[in-house]
Design a protein around this motif. Structure first.
Motif, mmCIF file in Angstrom:
data_model
loop_
_atom_site.group_PDB
_atom_site.id
_atom_site.type_symbol
_atom_site.label_atom_id
_atom_site.label_comp_id
_atom_site.label_asym_id
_atom_site.label_seq_id
_atom_site.Cartn_x
_atom_site.Cartn_y
_atom_site.Cartn_z
ATOM 1 N N VAL A 1 6.443 -31.256 67.806
ATOM 2 C CA VAL A 1 6.988 -32.657 67.421
ATOM 3 C C VAL A 1 5.840 -33.580 67.103
ATOM 4 N N GLU A 2 4.801 -33.670 67.820
ATOM 5 C CA GLU A 2 3.845 -34.361 67.526
ATOM 6 C C GLU A 2 2.859 -33.924 66.317
ATOM 7 N N GLU A 3 2.719 -32.944 65.952
ATOM 8 C CA GLU A 3 2.312 -32.121 64.770
ATOM 9 C C GLU A 3 3.182 -32.441 63.629
ATOM 10 N N GLU A 4 4.320 -32.473 63.719
ATOM 11 C CA GLU A 4 5.275 -32.869 62.608
ATOM 12 C C GLU A 4 5.155 -34.283 62.323
ATOM 13 N N ILE A 5 5.180 -35.241 63.203
ATOM 14 C CA ILE A 5 5.141 -36.668 63.026
ATOM 15 C C ILE A 5 3.678 -36.957 62.200
ATOM 16 N N MET A 6 2.754 -36.457 62.676
ATOM 17 C CA MET A 6 1.281 -36.770 62.228
ATOM 18 C C MET A 6 1.239 -35.938 60.910
ATOM 19 N N THR B 1 8.460 -46.603 70.391
ATOM 20 C CA THR B 1 8.752 -45.086 70.046
ATOM 21 C C THR B 1 7.599 -44.501 69.427
ATOM 22 N N ILE B 2 7.519 -43.192 69.261
ATOM 23 C CA ILE B 2 6.277 -42.478 68.642
ATOM 24 C C ILE B 2 6.625 -42.050 67.140
ATOM 25 N N TYR B 3 7.721 -42.405 66.703
ATOM 26 C CA TYR B 3 8.279 -41.965 65.401
ATOM 27 C C TYR B 3 7.864 -43.022 64.460
ATOM 28 N N GLN B 4 7.479 -44.204 64.769
ATOM 29 C CA GLN B 4 7.218 -45.426 64.001
ATOM 30 C C GLN B 4 5.878 -45.859 63.959
ATOM 31 N N TYR B 5 5.277 -46.282 62.769
ATOM 32 C CA TYR B 5 3.838 -46.894 62.611
ATOM 33 C C TYR B 5 3.963 -47.916 61.501
ATOM 34 N N PHE B 6 3.177 -49.090 62.078
ATOM 35 C CA PHE B 6 3.074 -50.199 61.445
ATOM 36 C C PHE B 6 1.521 -50.378 60.629
ATOM 37 N N PHE B 7 1.762 -50.650 59.275
ATOM 38 C CA PHE B 7 0.594 -50.894 58.496
ATOM 39 C C PHE B 7 -0.018 -52.241 58.594
ATOM 40 N N GLN B 8 -1.277 -52.178 58.833
ATOM 41 C CA GLN B 8 -1.641 -53.495 58.580
ATOM 42 C C GLN B 8 -3.105 -53.412 57.860
ATOM 43 N N PRO C 1 13.450 -36.518 62.065
ATOM 44 C CA PRO C 1 13.528 -35.187 61.964
ATOM 45 C C PRO C 1 14.522 -34.725 61.036
ATOM 46 N N GLN C 2 15.873 -35.371 61.204
ATOM 47 C CA GLN C 2 17.019 -34.955 60.409
ATOM 48 C C GLN C 2 16.871 -35.412 59.032
ATOM 49 N N SER C 3 16.355 -36.730 58.885
ATOM 50 C CA SER C 3 16.621 -37.364 57.705
ATOM 51 C C SER C 3 15.188 -37.537 56.913
ATOM 52 N N GLY C 4 14.192 -37.312 57.372
ATOM 53 C CA GLY C 4 12.981 -37.682 56.938
ATOM 54 C C GLY C 4 12.240 -39.046 57.274
ATOM 55 N N HIS C 5 11.316 -39.463 56.515
ATOM 56 C CA HIS C 5 10.851 -40.734 56.755
ATOM 57 C C HIS C 5 11.448 -41.922 56.090
ATOM 58 N N LYS C 6 11.196 -43.011 56.642
ATOM 59 C CA LYS C 6 11.785 -44.298 55.940
ATOM 60 C C LYS C 6 10.695 -45.440 55.692
ATOM 61 N N ILE C 7 10.707 -45.671 54.554
ATOM 62 C CA ILE C 7 9.210 -46.510 54.343
ATOM 63 C C ILE C 7 9.903 -47.867 54.028
ATOM 64 N N ASN C 8 9.080 -49.111 54.493
ATOM 65 C CA ASN C 8 9.310 -50.545 54.330
ATOM 66 C C ASN C 8 7.974 -51.028 54.046
ATOM 67 N N LEU C 9 7.597 -51.259 52.819
ATOM 68 C CA LEU C 9 6.349 -51.805 52.450
ATOM 69 C C LEU C 9 6.372 -52.840 51.322
ATOM 70 N N LYS C 10 5.775 -53.872 51.857
ATOM 71 C CA LYS C 10 5.560 -55.067 51.057
ATOM 72 C C LYS C 10 4.750 -54.824 49.772
ATOM 73 N N THR C 11 3.629 -54.167 50.073
ATOM 74 C CA THR C 11 2.628 -53.848 48.965
ATOM 75 C C THR C 11 2.298 -52.363 49.219
ATOM 76 N N SER C 12 1.470 -51.907 48.097
ATOM 77 C CA SER C 12 0.992 -50.330 48.243
ATOM 78 C C SER C 12 0.011 -50.205 49.408
ATOM 79 N N LEU C 13 -0.205 -49.257 49.890
ATOM 80 C CA LEU C 13 -1.532 -48.767 50.874
ATOM 81 C C LEU C 13 -2.943 -49.092 50.403
ATOM 82 N N TYR C 14 -2.781 -48.681 48.952
ATOM 83 C CA TYR C 14 -3.972 -48.692 48.245
ATOM 84 C C TYR C 14 -4.185 -49.879 47.633
#
Length: 402
Positions: free
Chosen positions: A76-81, A209-216, A238-251
């Motif tokens: 599970v951890e490997e899948e998330i990472m 939760t281990i399933y969510q990360y916040f970007f700073q 795991p069932q529906s994939g990732h959900k992204i909520n970004l105000k701007t791009s990471l790069y």
């Protein structure tokens, strides 16, 4: 007269994919770091080769990264990472990607495969080795063909050590963007070691939760200090994939980062040098700007990019050189040590100075002309005929008059 050409200062195991690949376990046991290089046209072998790099998870089951999420199974951890790293990789451009890690981290095979599919070069370093070679990895080249991206998967202590070493050795460069994945909310502690020139984005795991990360993302506030702002989140299901909520791009390309300074007051290293800077020292030791070519240039740039500025002359009133003991003097030294944001004052670009600071494209070229006395007139063998009129001299030359 000062310096002439003026600028504005702003400072393995390589395996070719040809059908043969080193297995992941022996790679980690026998090498300090690994360079996995994919080339366009090798896609026929990529999938098979990367599949052969599946790492021995049991060999590193006590890795500090596997202790991040107690009670969570390794798959599970490997899948998330894996999914998080794939999302980060898909969000950044360029070919040059580095990963610093401690022991084994989850998802290395899938990450390598993702890089190869994007024709990228992936280099994996153990964190200790990366710390030892940080100057070579980060500070060797100020000007490179494409941006470099470094993903940091290390303990909090080693993560701080990386940025502390960058600060102590003045290795800041806008050609590198850092992505740091953290379990705990220690980004504010780490960012204390960050100075302008280092761009970093943190992915911090959610508290509940281990399933969510916040970007700073790091940015420079109006007080010229490094701050963090939350730019979005990533959540894995795991069932529906990732959900992204970004105000701007990471790069964040440099052009966008510095398209608006937000009203900052910049420190400029310069001294009186008419006609470039016309400065006057006041009784309170402050410097009054009266005019000059460079003053007008900075005034124009300030209006366009939304900043004001003040002039801080270097203590030695010199343009600056890099000394044999590593110290840097003058305007170059003030910028190198981050005492000033930039320097502009009829400064010549040189190879030694480029080791300490970054230069812009030259905006002023001054030519030098050498004057010499005109050469004496060479002897003319026909000069003897000059006193005579043209018909006489012609006959003399033809031998008709003796």
């Amino acid at each position: 007269m000062g310096d002439r050409s003026v600028t504005l200062i702003t400072a393995v195991c390589s395996v070719l994919l040809t059908g043969l690949f080193v297995e992941g376990k022996s790679l980690l046991e026998n090498a300090q770091y690994t360079s996995l290089t994919g080339h366009k046209g090798d896609t026929g072998n990529t999938k098979g080769n990367v599949a052969d790099t599946n790492l021995d998870l049991d060999h590193h089951k006590n890795s500090s990264l596997y202790s991040w999420m107690s009670g969570i199974t390794r798959p599970v951890e490997e899948e998330i990472m894996t999914e998080l790293l794939k999302f980060i990789l898909d969000s950044i451009p360029g070919r040059n990607i580095y990963i610093f890690h401690e022991g084994l981290y989850p998802g290395v095979s899938a990450t390598a495969a993702t890089c190869f599919r994007r024709w990228a070069e992936l280099t994996i370093f153990l964190c200790d080795e990366a710390l030892e070679r940080l100057r070579d990895l980060v500070g060797a080249y100020n000007q490179v063909a494409s941006p470099r991206h470094i993903i940091l998967l290390c303990s909090e202590a080693n993560t701080m050590a990386v940025f502390q070493k960058i600060r102590e050795n003045t290795l800041e460069t806008t050609e590198v963007q850092w992505f740091v994945i953290l379990k705990n909310h220690v980004s504010e502690d780490i960012v204390k070691f960050v100075r302008e020139g280092t761009q970093v984005t943190f992915a911090v795991r959610g508290n509940d939760t281990i399933y969510q990360y916040f970007f700073q993302a790091s940015y420079i506030n109006t007080s010229n200090d490094i701050s963090l702002k939350t730019i979005g989140s990533w959540r894995w299901n795991p069932q529906s994939g990732h959900k992204i909520n970004l105000k701007t791009s990471l790069y964040h390309p440099v052009e966008r980062t510095y398209s608006n300074f937000g009203g900052r007051k910049l420190r400029i290293s310069a001294f009186h040098n008419d006609p470039f800077w016309v400065l006057e020292k006041r009784d309170n030791q402050s410097t009054r700007m009266l005019g000059g070519i460079d003053f007008r240039i900075m005034e124009m740039l300030g209006k366009k990019f939304n900043f004001s500025f003040e002039v801080l002359p270097p203590s030695d009133y010199a343009w600056g050189v890099v000394l044999d003991d590593g110290r840097v003097t003058g305007i170059i030294g003030a910028v190198h040590r981050h005492e000033s944001h930039l320097g502009i004052n009829e400064i010549t670009i040189s190879a030694s100075r480029e080791k300490a600071v970054d230069f812009t494209t030259p905006y002023f070229l001054e030519t030098t002309t050498i004057l010499t006395a005109a050469p004496a007139k060479l002897l003319n063998p026909r000069a003897v005929f000059a006193p005579f009129t043209f018909p006489v001299s012609q006959q003399l030359r033809n031998g008709k008059i003796s």
